[in-house]
Design a protein around this motif. Structure first.
Motif, mmCIF file in Angstrom:
data_model
loop_
_atom_site.group_PDB
_atom_site.id
_atom_site.type_symbol
_atom_site.label_atom_id
_atom_site.label_comp_id
_atom_site.label_asym_id
_atom_site.label_seq_id
_atom_site.Cartn_x
_atom_site.Cartn_y
_atom_site.Cartn_z
ATOM 1 N N PRO A 144 -0.334 3.965 -9.456
ATOM 2 C CA PRO A 144 -0.561 2.857 -8.389
ATOM 3 C C PRO A 144 0.743 2.947 -7.263
ATOM 4 O O PRO A 144 0.016 2.833 -5.985
ATOM 5 C CB PRO A 144 -0.353 1.397 -9.233
ATOM 6 C CG PRO A 144 -0.712 1.818 -10.534
ATOM 7 C CD PRO A 144 -0.285 3.226 -10.784
ATOM 8 N N ALA A 145 1.784 3.151 -7.823
ATOM 9 C CA ALA A 145 2.823 3.512 -6.644
ATOM 10 C C ALA A 145 2.198 4.673 -5.900
ATOM 11 O O ALA A 145 2.642 4.922 -4.695
ATOM 12 C CB ALA A 145 4.150 3.473 -7.385
ATOM 13 N N LEU A 146 1.832 5.826 -6.468
ATOM 14 C CA LEU A 146 1.720 7.012 -5.843
ATOM 15 C C LEU A 146 0.599 6.811 -4.633
ATOM 16 O O LEU A 146 0.530 7.348 -3.701
ATOM 17 C CB LEU A 146 1.228 8.064 -6.862
ATOM 18 C CG LEU A 146 1.492 9.602 -6.510
ATOM 19 C CD1 LEU A 146 2.845 9.902 -6.098
ATOM 20 C CD2 LEU A 146 0.904 10.454 -7.627
ATOM 21 N N LYS A 147 -0.547 6.194 -5.330
ATOM 22 C CA LYS A 147 -1.584 5.896 -4.312
ATOM 23 C C LYS A 147 -1.193 5.061 -3.205
ATOM 24 O O LYS A 147 -1.435 5.304 -1.975
ATOM 25 C CB LYS A 147 -2.654 4.874 -5.107
ATOM 26 C CG LYS A 147 -3.529 5.702 -6.034
ATOM 27 C CD LYS A 147 -4.729 5.040 -6.616
ATOM 28 C CE LYS A 147 -5.847 4.448 -5.775
ATOM 29 N NZ LYS A 147 -6.674 5.745 -5.134
ATOM 30 N N TRP A 148 -0.128 4.100 -3.507
ATOM 31 C CA TRP A 148 0.464 3.255 -2.094
ATOM 32 C C TRP A 148 1.134 4.097 -1.049
ATOM 33 O O TRP A 148 0.938 3.945 0.134
ATOM 34 C CB TRP A 148 1.490 2.096 -2.716
ATOM 35 C CG TRP A 148 1.824 1.332 -1.879
ATOM 36 C CD1 TRP A 148 1.451 0.203 -1.466
ATOM 37 C CD2 TRP A 148 3.115 1.408 -0.971
ATOM 38 N NE1 TRP A 148 1.962 -0.505 -0.497
ATOM 39 C CE2 TRP A 148 3.198 0.270 -0.144
ATOM 40 C CE3 TRP A 148 4.158 2.357 -0.826
ATOM 41 C CZ2 TRP A 148 4.153 0.104 0.865
ATOM 42 C CZ3 TRP A 148 5.333 2.173 -0.006
ATOM 43 C CH2 TRP A 148 5.186 1.071 0.777
ATOM 44 N N GLU A 151 -1.491 6.470 0.524
ATOM 45 C CA GLU A 151 -1.972 5.819 1.718
ATOM 46 C C GLU A 151 -1.502 5.692 3.117
ATOM 47 O O GLU A 151 -2.107 5.551 4.061
ATOM 48 C CB GLU A 151 -2.636 4.340 1.437
ATOM 49 C CG GLU A 151 -3.586 4.404 0.108
ATOM 50 C CD GLU A 151 -3.878 2.792 -0.297
ATOM 51 O OE1 GLU A 151 -3.104 2.194 0.125
ATOM 52 O OE2 GLU A 151 -4.463 2.586 -1.291
ATOM 53 N N ARG A 152 -0.279 5.608 3.124
ATOM 54 C CA ARG A 152 0.766 5.634 4.008
ATOM 55 C C ARG A 152 1.397 6.878 4.612
ATOM 56 O O ARG A 152 2.251 6.818 5.409
ATOM 57 C CB ARG A 152 1.945 4.573 3.725
ATOM 58 C CG ARG A 152 1.172 3.017 3.712
ATOM 59 C CD ARG A 152 2.034 2.449 2.764
ATOM 60 N NE ARG A 152 1.640 0.916 2.855
ATOM 61 C CZ ARG A 152 0.716 0.377 1.977
ATOM 62 N NH1 ARG A 152 0.127 1.487 1.146
ATOM 63 N NH2 ARG A 152 0.210 -0.697 1.759
ATOM 64 N N THR A 153 0.951 8.017 4.053
ATOM 65 C CA THR A 153 1.422 9.385 4.246
ATOM 66 C C THR A 153 0.692 10.041 5.021
ATOM 67 O O THR A 153 -0.729 10.265 4.507
ATOM 68 C CB THR A 153 2.049 9.887 3.052
ATOM 69 O OG1 THR A 153 3.040 9.188 2.326
ATOM 70 C CG2 THR A 153 2.669 11.044 3.363
ATOM 71 N N PRO A 154 0.903 10.765 5.937
ATOM 72 C CA PRO A 154 -0.226 11.624 6.724
ATOM 73 C C PRO A 154 -0.353 12.865 5.940
ATOM 74 O O PRO A 154 0.537 13.211 4.904
ATOM 75 C CB PRO A 154 0.639 12.181 8.121
ATOM 76 C CG PRO A 154 1.846 11.147 8.353
ATOM 77 C CD PRO A 154 2.076 10.481 6.762
#
Length: 367
Positions: A144-148, A151-154
Motif C-alpha cells: 500500500p505504501a509503495l503504491k502511494w 502514484e506520485r512519482t514520475p
C-alpha cells in the motif's frame, strides 16, 4: 479469461517446475560432499544457471498484479486477505516441517517439539524453501505504501531508481565477488527482490498504456493492426533469442571452469533471464484466439491454481528420498536419476496439491 492471465499462468507453471528441479538439485548438494563427484557438480551448476530465473519471475508476477496502477489495494485488504493467507501457510506447513526436522535429528517425537516448531517458524528456521513466504509477506506489507509513492512519482524517476537498485543489489555484488572486494552482499543483495517487484509494476504500466492506446481509436480499441502484431512478435522473438544467448554463455563459462559458485537470485544472469523471459511472454500474450489455444489456456489456469501448494509440499518428497531412504540422484547415473527424481517429485506434489485443495477451508483461506 483476461488477457494478462494467460501468460501469467504459463509463467507460474513454468517457474514452479523450475523450482522443483532447483530443489531436487540443491537438496543433494546441501547434504553431500560434492568433491568426489566433479562431473555431477558441474552438471548441477549448469542446470541451476538455466533455471535461476524461477523465483525472480514469481516476484515479478506479484508486482505486476499488486502494483498495477488500476488496482486498488488497501492495507486492510493486504492484512485480512493476502497476509493472512501467507501467515496461515507459514504455520500450518512450517510448524510440521520444523517438527519433522527435530524428529530426524533426535529420532523421537516429544510434545515440546510443537512449541519449539512454532518458535522456529517465528524466527525463520523451518525448512529452507519457506523463506519465500517471509519475502512475500514483507512485500505485501509494504505494497500500500509503495503504491502511494508510485502514484506520485514520475515514471522516469522509477526507472532511475531501478537502475540504482540493479547496481547495488546485483552488479556491484558480482564485481565484488570477482575482484575480491569487501561488500555487504547479504544486506544489499536482498534489495534485488524490490527490484523485481518494481519491474512487475513497470510491465503493468506498459500494459495499461497499450490498452488506453487501443481504446482511443475510432473502433473503440477492438482493432489490432497487422503491423503492431508483427512488431510485438519480432520483439518477443528477439527477447527469446537474447535469453538463449545468455543461457548458452552461462553454460560455456561453466564448462571451461570460469566459476564454481552457485548462481544466486541477485546474479546478473538471473536478473537478465528473468526480465527477458517475462518480457517475452508479456509481448507474446493474447496472440491467437483459436479453440485449441483456449483449451490450452484453461489447462494452464487449472495448473496455475496448484502452483502455490506444489511449492509448499514438494520438499516433503525430496526429504523422504534424501534423508529417510538415503537415495539421491547421485546414487545412479545422473542422466537418468535426475529426470526421474524431478518428475516423481513433481507428480507426487501435484497429486498432493490437488487433494489438499479439495479441503474447503484450505482452498479458501490457505491455498
Amino acid at each position: 479469461m483476461r488477457e494478462r492471465e494467460g501468460f501469467l499462468d504459463k509463467l507460474r507453471v513454468a517457474a514452479t517446475c523450475a523450482v522443483v528441479l532447483l530443489h531436487t538439485i540443491t537438496g543433494v548438494m546441501d547434504i553431500t560432499d560434492m568433491s568426489p563427484f566433479p562431473f555431477e557438480n558441474r552438471f548441477f551448476l549448469v542446470v541451476l544457471d538455466l533455471i535461476c530465473w524461477c523465483v525472480p519471475v514469481f516476484v515479478m508476477i506479484s508486482g505486476y498484479l499488486f502494483l498495477a496502477p488500476a488496482r486498488k489495494v488497501s492495507m486492510r485488504d493486504m492484512l485480512t486477505r493476502y497476509c493472512r493467507r501467507i501467515l496461515l501457510a507459514l504455520f500450518i506447513f512450517g510448524v510440521p516441517y520444523a517438527c519433522l526436522e527435530q524428529i530426524a535429528l533426535e529420532h523421537t517425537f516429544k510434545l515440546g517439539m510443537l512449541g519449539k516448531g512454532f518458535f522456529m517458524v517465528l524466527t525463520g528456521k523451518s525448512w529452507s524453501h519457506m523463506w519465500y513466504l517471509y519475502l512475500i509477506l514483507v512485500l505485501y506489507l509494504i505494497t500500500p505504501a509503495l503504491k502511494w509513492l508510485l502514484e506520485r512519482t514520475p515514471e522516469v524517476v522509477v526507472w532511475m531508481f531501478l537502475g540504482e537498485l540493479a547496481a547495488v543489489s546485483s552488479i556491484l555484488p558480482c564485481l565484488a565477488g570477482i575482484l575480491g572486494w569487501e561488500y555487504p552482499t547479504a544486506l544489499l543483495g536482498s534489495l534485488v527482490y524490490l527490484f523485481y517487484y518494481l519491474c512487475g509494476y513497470l510491465f503493468a504500466v506498459r500494459r495499461d498504456r497499450e490498452r488506453r492506446a487501443r481504446g482511443s481509436g475510432p473502433d473503440g480499441g477492438r482493432r489490432r493492426t497487422g503491423e503492431r502484431r508483427r512488431r510485438r512478435a519480432v520483439c518477443a522473438r528477439v527477447l527469446l533469442e537474447m535469453a538463449a544467448v545468455a543461457a548458452l554463455g552461462a553454460v560455456v563459462c561453466r564448462l571451461i571452469g570460469v566459476s564454481a559458485v552457485r548462481t544466486a537470485y541477485n546474479a546478473p544472469l538471473a536478473v537478465m533471464l528473468a526480465l527477458l523471459l517475462f518480457g517475452r511472454e508479456f509481448l507474446w500474450r493474447g496472440r491467437r484466439r483459436t479453440k485449441n489455444v483456449s483449451l490450452w489456456r484453461q489447462g494452464m489456469k487449472q495448473a496455475a491454481a496448484l502452483t502455490f501448494t506444489v511449492y509448499l509440499v514438494h520438499p516433503v518428497f525430496l526429504n523422504f528420498f534424501y534423508k529417510f531412504l538415503h537415495i539421491t540422484p547421485l546414487s545412479f547415473s545422473v542422466w537418468v536419476s535426475l529426470p526421474l527424481f524431478f518428475l516423481g517429485t513433481l507428480i507426487f506434489s501435484v497429486v498432493s496439491a490437488w487433494v489438499l485443495r479439495r479441503i474447503p477451508l484450505f482452498e479458501k483461506y490457505v491455498l
